[in-house]
Enzyme design. Structure first.
Site, PDB file in Angstrom:
ATOM      1  N   GLU A 194       0.697  -1.396   0.048  1.00  0.00           N
ATOM      2  CA  GLU A 194       0.029   0.009  -0.255  1.00  0.00           C
ATOM      3  C   GLU A 194       0.864   1.332  -0.016  1.00  0.00           C
ATOM      4  OE1 GLU A 194      -2.237  -3.380   1.311  1.00  0.00           O
ATOM      5  OE2 GLU A 194      -0.358  -2.526   1.836  1.00  0.00           O
ATOM      6  N   GLU A 251      13.893  -4.356  -3.731  1.00  0.00           N
ATOM      7  CA  GLU A 251      14.694  -4.431  -4.994  1.00  0.00           C
ATOM      8  C   GLU A 251      14.014  -5.376  -6.004  1.00  0.00           C
ATOM      9  OE1 GLU A 251      19.322  -4.037  -4.183  1.00  0.00           O
ATOM     10  OE2 GLU A 251      18.459  -6.137  -4.005  1.00  0.00           O
ATOM     11  N   GLU A 280       3.685  -4.591 -11.496  1.00  0.00           N
ATOM     12  CA  GLU A 280       5.093  -4.089 -11.761  1.00  0.00           C
ATOM     13  C   GLU A 280       6.083  -5.154 -12.696  1.00  0.00           C
ATOM     14  OE1 GLU A 280       6.981  -3.792  -7.942  1.00  0.00           O
ATOM     15  OE2 GLU A 280       6.030  -1.971  -7.464  1.00  0.00           O
TER      16      GLU A 280
END
Length: 458
Positions: free
Chosen positions: A81, A340, A367
């Protein structure tokens, strides 16, 4: 546009009433369980000392000075979030607004520290834990902070906060809101009380039409669809560069990479068993490499033991201090680092999305798609239902059962053409759904412009 159900600045109307008896039981439960909550913090702190820090904040004592009054209060429960809120937070910071960012977990706080370090350094953004949903802690927090307005991210709907903000005339929005079918059914167990909770928000800005329909089925009228902020999150260039370096290293030997991302307990063993079958397929040469990146850092050591027990040669990210990592003599690379994920995605040729192989509800595949990475998802994606369906429909993702994992991996690893087609679809999918940040900003501005904002101190 979202339509307000309750005039901002007025006391609780007939449309927004606390369900008194259930609310009383809820508060009693909190007070009875508070010692156990403290014990749980102590227990979790044995693995993560962050749970032992900033304890007064969890009871409403933020230590904020009056100079930070009238900040925009944004609550993001944990890592996902906090990252999702990034485009919106950066937009408000660019406007010169002060931001109070609250969370519930140490990892969420660390993520905020990393993402907004410059704003924290200048004093434009402050972080603290959201106090427990106990009446006196909530009252002290709101009156001490005196926020301009509040934004809760995705699924957060703490009853004491929601009802108290409605009573005080403090605008509180649920943004990037999602509601799974499972959660909607649970809310209905509470009857009118569950419905009144969501009706007390100033506005609900849903990710998808499916989410909005579920909120409307609870009687919520101030709800509209604005898209998903996660499509607007920009990957850090330094992480993409890091991942590109890893990929270039692997390309010299011709090795392909599968990244098992944000895996949950029990899934690593399923993936490792499937990977054993993949490596037995002699046609895949040179041998591909598996990345495993667990969702929770406290499980890093546990997952490392599972990998070794499965007979694989292991290398850990934490053991590699150099940017350019040598992956030779490695079967499985454990991503035991925080922040990462973009680098792991950039280096990968395929992603297996964690949380979806077992009934955890899935993790965010956006992503991965944003860096042209094809995605394999399991059967359990109710946390990201519409996003997953859209990705599958456009050809960016495929859905499998655990029994199909090894054969699907082999098929995609052997087919360059199929991987490239999925990669193109993934990028197209990510680009098509951008723009939620501007829509949400405009909707909140319009809502607040129509109604005066009262100080929480009144």
């Amino acid at each position: 546009m979202i339509a307000s159900q309750q005039p901002t600045g007025e006391k609780t109307s007939a449309l927004v009433q606390r369900p008194f008896f259930l609310f009383l039981l809820y508060q009693l439960g909190w007070h009875l369980l508070l010692p156990l909550v403290g014990l749980r913090l102590w227990w979790r702190g044995r693995k993560d000392r962050g749970y032992w820090q900033h304890l007064p904040e969890r009871l409403g004592f933020t230590g904020l000075s009056s100079r930070f009054h009238h900040a925009i209060w944004i609550h993001a429960v944990s890592v996902g979030e906090t990252r999702a809120a990034e485009p919106l937070i950066l937009a408000y910071l660019a406007r010169g607004e002060k931001i109070l960012l609250t969370c519930m977990t140490p990892n969420g706080r660390r993520t905020g520290q990393a993402l907004y370090a410059s704003a924290i350094a200048t004093g434009q953004l402050r972080q603290c834990y959201l106090p427990y949903d106990i009446c006196w802690a909530v009252e002290h927090f709101i009156k001490q902070v005196q926020p301009k307005f509040g934004l809760f991210i995705e699924t957060e709907a703490w009853p004491t906060y929601v009802f108290r903000c409605a009573e005080m005339g403090l605008p509180l929005f649920l943004i990037n809101a999602r509601l799974s079918d499972r959660s909607a059914r649970r809310i209905k167990y509470f009857g009118r009380a569950g419905e009144e909770l969501f009706q007390a928000f100033t506005g609900i800005l849903a990710q998808t039409e499916l989410d909005a329909e579920r909120y409307r089925a609870l009687g919520v009228k101030n709800c509209a669809v604005f898209g998903n902020l996660k499509f607007d999150v920009l990957m850090k260039p330094e992480l993409l560069e890091l991942g590109a370096g890893w990929q270039a290293n692997l390309r010299t030997s011709g090795r392909l990479v599968v990244c098992a991302a944000s895996t949950r307990i029990g899934e690593e063993q399923l993936i490792l068993t499937a990977w054993q079958q993949v490596l037995k397929t002699a046609r895949i040469q040179p041998q591909p490499l598996l990345f495993i990146v667990p969702r929770h850092p406290e499980r890093f050591d546990e997952v490392a033991k599972t990998i070794l027990a499965s007979g694989f040669r292991l290398r850990r990210r934490s053991e590699a201090t150099e940017r350019s990592i040598l992956f030779d003599q490695t079967d499985v690379f454990l991503g035991d680092s925080m922040g990462e994920m973009a680098a792991y995605y950039r280096a990968a040729d395929l992603v297996v999305m964690g949380g979806s192989l077992l009934s955890f509800g899935g993790q965010n595949l956006i992503e991965a798609c944003a860096v042209d990475c094809p995605v394999i998802v399991g059967e359990h994606t109710f946390n990201f239902q519409q996003a997953t369906l859209d990705a599958i429909n456009i050809g960016a993702a495929v859905r499998i059962t655990p029994a199909q994992l090894s054969s699907t991996l082999v098929e995609l690893l052997l087919s360059t053409e199929q991987r490239l087609a999925m990669a193109f679809a993934a990028k197209n999918y990510a680009n098509l759904h951008q723009g939620a940040t501007k829509k949400i900003l405009h909707a909140i501005d319009e809502q607040l412009r129509r109604k005066p904002i009262n100080s929480a101190a009144t």
